[in-house]
Design a protein around this motif. Structure first.
Motif, PDB file in Angstrom:
ATOM      1  N   ASN A 156      19.555  -2.889 -54.219  1.00 48.44           N
ATOM      2  CA  ASN A 156      21.066  -2.728 -54.265  1.00 48.44           C
ATOM      3  C   ASN A 156      21.476  -1.258 -53.635  1.00 48.44           C
ATOM      4  N   ALA A 157      20.749  -0.203 -53.867  1.00 47.43           N
ATOM      5  CA  ALA A 157      21.238   0.787 -53.345  1.00 47.43           C
ATOM      6  C   ALA A 157      20.979   0.989 -51.815  1.00 47.43           C
ATOM      7  N   GLU A 158      19.818   0.277 -51.378  1.00 51.28           N
ATOM      8  CA  GLU A 158      19.570   0.114 -49.782  1.00 51.28           C
ATOM      9  C   GLU A 158      20.653  -0.681 -49.289  1.00 51.28           C
ATOM     10  N   LYS A 159      21.134  -1.870 -50.076  1.00 53.23           N
ATOM     11  CA  LYS A 159      22.160  -2.641 -49.227  1.00 53.23           C
ATOM     12  C   LYS A 159      23.671  -1.897 -49.418  1.00 53.23           C
ATOM     13  N   TRP A 160      24.058  -1.001 -50.499  1.00 50.51           N
ATOM     14  CA  TRP A 160      25.177  -0.494 -50.414  1.00 50.51           C
ATOM     15  C   TRP A 160      24.979   0.817 -49.498  1.00 50.51           C
ATOM     16  N   ALA A 161      23.825   1.265 -48.961  1.00 54.66           N
ATOM     17  CA  ALA A 161      23.939   2.293 -48.124  1.00 54.66           C
ATOM     18  C   ALA A 161      24.067   2.173 -46.546  1.00 54.66           C
ATOM     19  N   ASN A 162      24.000   0.620 -46.472  1.00 57.01           N
ATOM     20  CA  ASN A 162      23.847   0.305 -45.137  1.00 57.01           C
ATOM     21  C   ASN A 162      24.923  -0.813 -44.685  1.00 57.01           C
ATOM     22  N   ILE A 163      26.072  -0.199 -44.596  1.00 58.99           N
ATOM     23  CA  ILE A 163      27.321  -1.117 -44.137  1.00 58.99           C
ATOM     24  C   ILE A 163      27.850  -0.672 -42.915  1.00 58.99           C
ATOM     25  N   THR A 164      28.124  -1.544 -42.157  1.00 55.71           N
ATOM     26  CA  THR A 164      28.583  -1.174 -40.856  1.00 55.71           C
ATOM     27  C   THR A 164      29.984  -1.655 -40.686  1.00 55.71           C
ATOM     28  N   PRO A 165      30.922  -1.320 -39.574  1.00 56.63           N
ATOM     29  CA  PRO A 165      32.117  -1.982 -39.321  1.00 56.63           C
ATOM     30  C   PRO A 165      32.069  -3.308 -39.151  1.00 56.63           C
ATOM     31  N   LEU A 166      30.918  -3.881 -38.299  1.00 54.03           N
ATOM     32  CA  LEU A 166      31.006  -5.196 -38.026  1.00 54.03           C
ATOM     33  C   LEU A 166      30.736  -6.159 -39.555  1.00 54.03           C
ATOM     34  N   ASP A 167      30.019  -5.552 -40.433  1.00 54.97           N
ATOM     35  CA  ASP A 167      29.933  -6.368 -41.474  1.00 54.97           C
ATOM     36  C   ASP A 167      31.281  -6.652 -42.239  1.00 54.97           C
ATOM     37  N   PHE A 168      32.103  -5.338 -42.001  1.00 53.63           N
ATOM     38  CA  PHE A 168      33.664  -5.660 -42.629  1.00 53.63           C
ATOM     39  C   PHE A 168      34.323  -6.543 -41.780  1.00 53.63           C
ATOM     40  N   GLY A 256      11.191  -9.374 -42.852  1.00 55.84           N
ATOM     41  CA  GLY A 256      10.247  -8.447 -43.154  1.00 55.84           C
ATOM     42  C   GLY A 256       9.982  -7.396 -42.005  1.00 55.84           C
ATOM     43  N   ALA A 257      10.549  -7.032 -41.299  1.00 65.55           N
ATOM     44  CA  ALA A 257      10.487  -5.949 -40.194  1.00 65.55           C
ATOM     45  C   ALA A 257      10.046  -4.585 -40.926  1.00 65.55           C
ATOM     46  N   HIS A 258      11.013  -4.391 -41.987  1.00 61.15           N
ATOM     47  CA  HIS A 258      10.745  -3.109 -42.635  1.00 61.15           C
ATOM     48  C   HIS A 258       9.421  -2.931 -43.280  1.00 61.15           C
ATOM     49  N   GLN A 259       8.644  -4.149 -43.754  1.00 65.18           N
ATOM     50  CA  GLN A 259       7.490  -4.011 -44.121  1.00 65.18           C
ATOM     51  C   GLN A 259       6.370  -3.730 -43.259  1.00 65.18           C
ATOM     52  N   VAL A 260       6.543  -4.173 -41.851  1.00 65.71           N
ATOM     53  CA  VAL A 260       5.712  -3.696 -40.983  1.00 65.71           C
ATOM     54  C   VAL A 260       5.892  -2.261 -40.605  1.00 65.71           C
ATOM     55  N   LEU A 261       7.124  -1.672 -40.773  1.00 66.04           N
ATOM     56  CA  LEU A 261       7.331  -0.181 -40.465  1.00 66.04           C
ATOM     57  C   LEU A 261       6.445   0.556 -41.664  1.00 66.04           C
ATOM     58  N   ASN A 262       6.640   0.032 -42.887  1.00 63.43           N
ATOM     59  CA  ASN A 262       6.022   0.695 -44.052  1.00 63.43           C
ATOM     60  C   ASN A 262       4.561   0.702 -43.839  1.00 63.43           C
ATOM     61  N   ALA A 263       4.161  -0.284 -43.316  1.00 65.78           N
ATOM     62  CA  ALA A 263       2.690  -0.547 -43.160  1.00 65.78           C
ATOM     63  C   ALA A 263       2.149   0.474 -41.753  1.00 65.78           C
ATOM     64  N   LEU A 264       2.916   0.573 -40.971  1.00 63.87           N
ATOM     65  CA  LEU A 264       2.745   1.338 -39.815  1.00 63.87           C
ATOM     66  C   LEU A 264       2.284   2.733 -39.988  1.00 63.87           C
ATOM     67  N   LEU A 299      21.033  -1.237 -39.293  1.00 63.18           N
ATOM     68  CA  LEU A 299      21.384   0.158 -39.589  1.00 63.18           C
ATOM     69  C   LEU A 299      20.144   0.723 -40.383  1.00 63.18           C
ATOM     70  N   TYR A 300      19.872  -0.201 -41.419  1.00 66.37           N
ATOM     71  CA  TYR A 300      18.770   0.105 -42.197  1.00 66.37           C
ATOM     72  C   TYR A 300      17.381   0.405 -41.393  1.00 66.37           C
ATOM     73  N   LEU A 301      17.036  -0.438 -40.696  1.00 64.43           N
ATOM     74  CA  LEU A 301      15.851  -0.311 -39.834  1.00 64.43           C
ATOM     75  C   LEU A 301      15.839   0.869 -38.981  1.00 64.43           C
ATOM     76  N   ARG A 302      17.160   1.305 -38.386  1.00 61.49           N
ATOM     77  CA  ARG A 302      17.328   2.440 -37.464  1.00 61.49           C
ATOM     78  C   ARG A 302      16.794   3.591 -38.467  1.00 61.49           C
ATOM     79  N   LYS A 303      17.552   3.790 -39.652  1.00 57.57           N
ATOM     80  CA  LYS A 303      17.495   4.943 -40.682  1.00 57.57           C
ATOM     81  C   LYS A 303      15.810   5.195 -41.274  1.00 57.57           C
ATOM     82  N   LEU A 304      15.290   3.916 -41.508  1.00 55.96           N
ATOM     83  CA  LEU A 304      13.790   3.695 -41.821  1.00 55.96           C
ATOM     84  C   LEU A 304      13.081   4.445 -40.741  1.00 55.96           C
ATOM     85  N   VAL A 305      13.252   3.784 -39.543  1.00 56.07           N
ATOM     86  CA  VAL A 305      12.044   4.487 -38.309  1.00 56.07           C
ATOM     87  C   VAL A 305      12.484   6.180 -38.375  1.00 56.07           C
ATOM     88  N   LYS A 306      13.394   6.722 -38.594  1.00 54.05           N
ATOM     89  CA  LYS A 306      13.697   8.005 -38.518  1.00 54.05           C
ATOM     90  C   LYS A 306      13.271   8.769 -39.756  1.00 54.05           C
TER      91      LYS A 306
END
Length: 434
Positions: A156-168, A256-264, A299-306
């Motif tokens: 839930n924390a990751e969901k709350w932290a990644n909200i964009t104008p398009l989501d609204f 599951g793209a975020h899982q690939v980043l974690n495995a990377l 946005l979540y993927l962008r932050k995770l890559v960084k």
């Protein structure tokens, strides 16, 4: 599985009128309308061509999901299209039902074939079918079971932290992702309980639909893939880009793209030159016009890559055409299907028919497609450590020719266009004559 059919080369159905229901426009219609053909679902048009080749006197109509404001009818290359304005893919509205009634009245089908059970247009056609025309639905995904996995395990924390104008603007918050699937599952349940026949292709989808409606007649049929994947060139270890991973969908948490980043982060300790090519939004692009179209998961993927320091090891390719997608498969050292849930993903099948080594999460219907060590490798979705080491074991192999060959032969048999088209003809014959 019940209802299996193989090749029936002598099946003949004269003067049948079949009305399909589809979410995507076929390429000839797009060309006629001056629009760009969609990059996905090319397999559906391939299936239409295959069945029309076998039954040249079949009259095919297609009800199409449209973003336009009015009901339209077009005939292109012998196929009649009915474009139904639809505001929401998850909720059926009265106008959809009215327009579907008009399409049914104009076309006068012997049989209605709905492709995908979980969308609003599928439910609208069922509601419009007051004369109880024989109707069969083709399972793609299943929104009800998908709901359990829709957030891909994000907190839930990751969901709350990644909200964009398009989501609204579109109300596409990650916090709502399961709710959106529940809306679609309501359409799905209505469709499955209001038809008598259904077509599936895995034990997983059969178990789920027969739980919803035990009275269904279940017909097994494999899918036909996009045309270019049956043609040369196919994958070759000597011609691929070593230590390159291809992931064909990064658009939603359950993919599951975020899982690939974690495995990377594990892989690059041993293979620092590893690159993952993701098909999907260019989340690392800092252009304003690109970023304004970001949704929460982008946005979540962008932050995770960084956060993980992976900017030099990932590439987001954007939306790919069919030919670009095939080239991305051919370039890869390994194809990864990291979804939390799938039925039988066509991208996985496309990788296999090209002979690309496959690593896939053990979920849904994928065990029906991958035989461990023979036509690919499997791992549990949550186990990013296992994903990482499975990929590295593929990297370590000096000779992948046997795996690649078995993949190709298995997939060619599974997705044989003529066999699958004849199978569909036989299903139609059984339903119409029942």
């Amino acid at each position: 599985m019940s209802g299996f059919c193989g090749a029936h080369n002598n099946v003949k159905i004269k003067n049948m009128r079949v009305l399909w229901v589809s979410l995507v426009k076929f390429p000839p219609l797009c060309n006629y309308l001056g629009e760009e053909a969609p990059a996905h679902c090319g397999w559906l048009y391939s299936s239409a061509k295959a069945i029309l080749k076998i039954i040249p006197n079949l009259q095919l109509g297609v009800i199409i999901y449209s973003y336009g404001s009015k009901f339209e009818e077009h005939q292109v290359d012998g196929i009649i299209y009915y474009m139904v304005p639809s505001k929401n893919m998850s909720k059926t509205d009265k106008r959809q039902v009215i327009h579907c009634k008009e399409a049914l009245r104009r076309f006068q089908p012997d049989l209605v074939h709905i492709h995908g059970t979980e969308h609003s247009l599928a439910k609208a056609v069922c509601e419009a079918n007051e004369s109880k025309l024989k109707t069969v639905a083709n399972i793609q995904g299943l929104a009800g079971p998908y709901t359990r996995y829709a957030d891909g395990g994000l907190s839930n924390a990751e969901k709350w932290a990644n909200i964009t104008p398009l989501d609204f603007y579109r109300y596409t918050f990650l916090l709502n992702v399961k709710r959106n699937f529940r809306h679609r599952s309501a359409c799905e349940k209505y469709v499955i309980t209001n038809i008598s026949d259904i077509i599936g292709r895995t034990q997983w989808d059969q178990d789920h639909v027969m739980t919803i409606n035990p009275k269904l007649h279940y017909h097994f049929m494999n899918e036909t893939l996009r045309d270019s994947f049956y043609k040369e060139p196919t994958w070759n270890l000597d011609h691929c880009k070593k230590h390159t991973i291809f992931v064909s969908n990064s658009g939603a948490p359950l993919k599951g793209a975020h899982q690939v980043l974690n495995a990377l982060t594990i892989i690059i300790k041993i293979y620092p030159d590893t690159v993952v090519n993701f098909c999907g939004s260019s989340v690392m692009d800092s252009n304003f016009n690109t970023m304004v179209r970001f949704q929460g998961y982008n946005l979540y993927l962008r932050k995770l890559v960084k956060k993980l320091g992976l900017k030099n090891n990932v590439c987001f390719l954007g939306t790919l055409t069919e030919s670009q997608m095939k080239q991305a498969f051919l370039d890869a050292h390994v194809y990864v299907m990291p979804s939390a849930i799938e039925n039988s993903p066509n991208s996985l099948c496309e990788a296999q028919i090209l002979g690309v080594p496959v690593v896939a999460s053990y979920c849904g219907g994928t065990p029906s497609l991958v035989e461990e060590g023979k036509t690919g490798y499997m791992y549990r979705y949550e186990e990013v450590e296992m994903l990482a080491h499975t990929i590295m074991r593929v990297f370590e192999q000096k000779d992948l020719a046997e795996l690649s060959y078995i993949e190709k032969q298995t997939a060619l048999a599974r997705h044989d266009r003529e066999v699958n088209a004849n199978c569909l003809v036989e299903i139609y014959r059984k339903i119409v004559n029942s």
